[in-house]
Design a protein around this motif. Structure first.
Motif, mmCIF file in Angstrom:
data_model
loop_
_atom_site.group_PDB
_atom_site.id
_atom_site.type_symbol
_atom_site.label_atom_id
_atom_site.label_comp_id
_atom_site.label_asym_id
_atom_site.label_seq_id
_atom_site.Cartn_x
_atom_site.Cartn_y
_atom_site.Cartn_z
ATOM 1 N N VAL A 199 -4.919 32.636 4.158
ATOM 2 C CA VAL A 199 -4.653 31.529 5.420
ATOM 3 C C VAL A 199 -3.229 31.634 4.767
ATOM 4 O O VAL A 199 -1.854 31.228 5.489
ATOM 5 C CB VAL A 199 -5.305 31.209 5.841
ATOM 6 C CG1 VAL A 199 -4.411 30.141 6.456
ATOM 7 C CG2 VAL A 199 -5.600 31.844 6.786
ATOM 8 N N PHE A 202 -0.441 34.019 4.860
ATOM 9 C CA PHE A 202 0.238 34.017 5.630
ATOM 10 C C PHE A 202 1.444 32.646 6.095
ATOM 11 O O PHE A 202 2.715 32.465 6.647
ATOM 12 C CB PHE A 202 -0.052 33.739 7.049
ATOM 13 C CG PHE A 202 -1.535 34.486 7.222
ATOM 14 C CD1 PHE A 202 -1.142 36.142 6.765
ATOM 15 C CD2 PHE A 202 -2.810 34.843 7.753
ATOM 16 C CE1 PHE A 202 -2.197 37.269 7.411
ATOM 17 C CE2 PHE A 202 -3.892 35.662 8.003
ATOM 18 C CZ PHE A 202 -3.446 37.174 7.634
ATOM 19 N N GLU A 206 5.451 32.319 6.649
ATOM 20 C CA GLU A 206 5.409 32.336 7.187
ATOM 21 C C GLU A 206 7.453 31.416 7.055
ATOM 22 O O GLU A 206 8.412 31.293 7.672
ATOM 23 C CB GLU A 206 4.814 31.623 8.636
ATOM 24 C CG GLU A 206 4.187 32.997 9.090
ATOM 25 C CD GLU A 206 3.149 32.223 9.398
ATOM 26 O OE1 GLU A 206 2.046 31.647 9.256
ATOM 27 O OE2 GLU A 206 1.881 33.434 9.710
ATOM 28 N N ARG A 226 1.881 35.917 15.353
ATOM 29 C CA ARG A 226 0.624 36.567 15.883
ATOM 30 C C ARG A 226 0.860 37.705 14.872
ATOM 31 O O ARG A 226 0.025 38.969 14.702
ATOM 32 C CB ARG A 226 0.401 36.343 16.942
ATOM 33 C CG ARG A 226 -0.188 35.258 17.761
ATOM 34 C CD ARG A 226 -0.736 35.067 19.311
ATOM 35 N NE ARG A 226 -0.028 35.624 20.212
ATOM 36 C CZ ARG A 226 0.993 34.222 20.522
ATOM 37 N NH1 ARG A 226 0.755 33.294 20.196
ATOM 38 N NH2 ARG A 226 1.257 35.128 21.578
ATOM 39 N N ARG A 229 0.567 38.543 11.436
ATOM 40 C CA ARG A 229 -0.673 38.255 10.763
ATOM 41 C C ARG A 229 -1.192 39.181 11.496
ATOM 42 O O ARG A 229 -2.931 39.790 10.566
ATOM 43 C CB ARG A 229 -1.033 36.502 11.238
ATOM 44 C CG ARG A 229 -0.505 35.565 10.874
ATOM 45 C CD ARG A 229 -1.619 34.271 11.626
ATOM 46 N NE ARG A 229 -0.787 32.933 10.663
ATOM 47 C CZ ARG A 229 -1.170 31.887 10.866
ATOM 48 N NH1 ARG A 229 -2.408 32.180 10.714
ATOM 49 N NH2 ARG A 229 -0.581 31.385 10.035
ATOM 50 N N GLN A 233 -4.299 41.640 8.621
ATOM 51 C CA GLN A 233 -5.299 41.522 8.727
ATOM 52 C C GLN A 233 -5.687 43.270 8.869
ATOM 53 O O GLN A 233 -7.021 43.721 8.548
ATOM 54 C CB GLN A 233 -5.692 40.446 10.251
ATOM 55 C CG GLN A 233 -5.286 39.082 10.079
ATOM 56 C CD GLN A 233 -6.687 38.463 9.109
ATOM 57 O OE1 GLN A 233 -7.329 39.136 8.782
ATOM 58 N NE2 GLN A 233 -6.844 36.743 9.627
#
Length: 269
Positions: A199, A202, A206, A226, A229, A233
């Motif tokens: 996270v 991410f 971002e 999204r 990510r 993932q």
């Protein structure tokens, strides 16, 4: 093999008797050698030769075996196929052509099931392979218990000896080891990243993209976040990979960037 990879013990075999390979009148030492190499790849060691055209031993066979010397050194030579299979309890004849011999026909994976079952019980089995130019004759096929054939293109069904041995040996070992691979990535040295670190990756990415106004128009930002990510993932990142990506982002944040063209510049282009 990487020094970070450990051998999977499930891929080793010690209590299953592998089948013998019987080559009928092979013409070239090189073909014997490449067949021996294919055998060694999958743990077969019992190579029997019936009337090799160029005699035995063969330096060409040893050279083509590519260090499968433990197979070449144990080669047995016979004057007849009957003598070569005399001590075996079940024998497959390999052929790609339909025969006038009433025998059950099976695929290599089906044959492997039977051979492995016999090997677990300590019973010796074998596969008979024919000559390079025309394979086995009907009399030789008649000596076998069953025929094994490969799902090849019927219009181009001929394989060389080593190819046929390789396919049968592969199916046997896959069955004997339940498909165990010899190694995988060592997770002790490359543990998966915890979600907290993922996270943070991410958020770092971002934030860096916000600085360069990547998310345009702004209302598309949630959807694009999204998407990004989901991409990462799927990678199932390790701790090391997360650290590397954070370093890449940090380096790009310090890079001197070219100014973006204004909407006016776009209109004037």
């Amino acid at each position: 093999m990487s020094k970070n990879a450990k051998i999977n013990d499930a891929a080793r075999l010690s209590d299953i008797v592998p089948p013998a390979v019987i080559l009928c009148e092979p013409q070239l030492g090189e073909n014997i050698g490449t067949a021996a190499r294919a055998m060694a790849n999958f743990g077969w060691v019992d190579l029997r030769i019936v009337n090799p055209r160029d005699g035995w031993p063969s330096e060409k066979a040893r050279a083509a075996a590519s260090r499968a010397d433990h197979v070449i050194d144990k080669v047995q030579v016979f004057d007849s196929l009957e003598a070569a299979i005399a001590d075996l309890t079940f024998v497959f004849a390999t052929t790609a052509r339909s025969r006038e011999v009433p025998k059950p026909v099976c695929s290599p994976d089906e044959a492997a099931q039977k051979v492995v079952q016999s090997g677990v019980s300590g019973l010796p089995t074998g596969y008979i392979f024919g000559r390079e130019r025309w394979g086995l004759n009907n009399e030789e096929v008649a000596l076998a218990d069953e025929i094994v054939t490969l799902p090849v293109d019927p219009d181009f069904a001929s394989l060389n000896i080593a190819q046929a041995v390789l396919v049968c040996a592969y199916e046997w070992r896959k069955t004997a080891t339940a498909g165990a691979l010899p190694f995988r990535l060592d997770e002790e040295l490359h543990p998966p990243a915890v979600k907290e670190d993922v996270v943070r990756l991410f958020e770092h990415l971002e934030s860096a993209l916000d600085e360069v106004t990547f998310f345009r128009p702004p209302e598309r930002r949630p959807h694009m976040v999204r998407t990004l990510r989901n991409i990462f993932q799927k990678a199932e990142l390790t701790e090391q990979e997360v650290r590397a990506l954070r370093g890449v982002i940090a380096a790009l944040e310090r890079r001197e960037t070219r100014p973006r063209r204004s909407d006016k510049d776009d209109n004037e282009a």
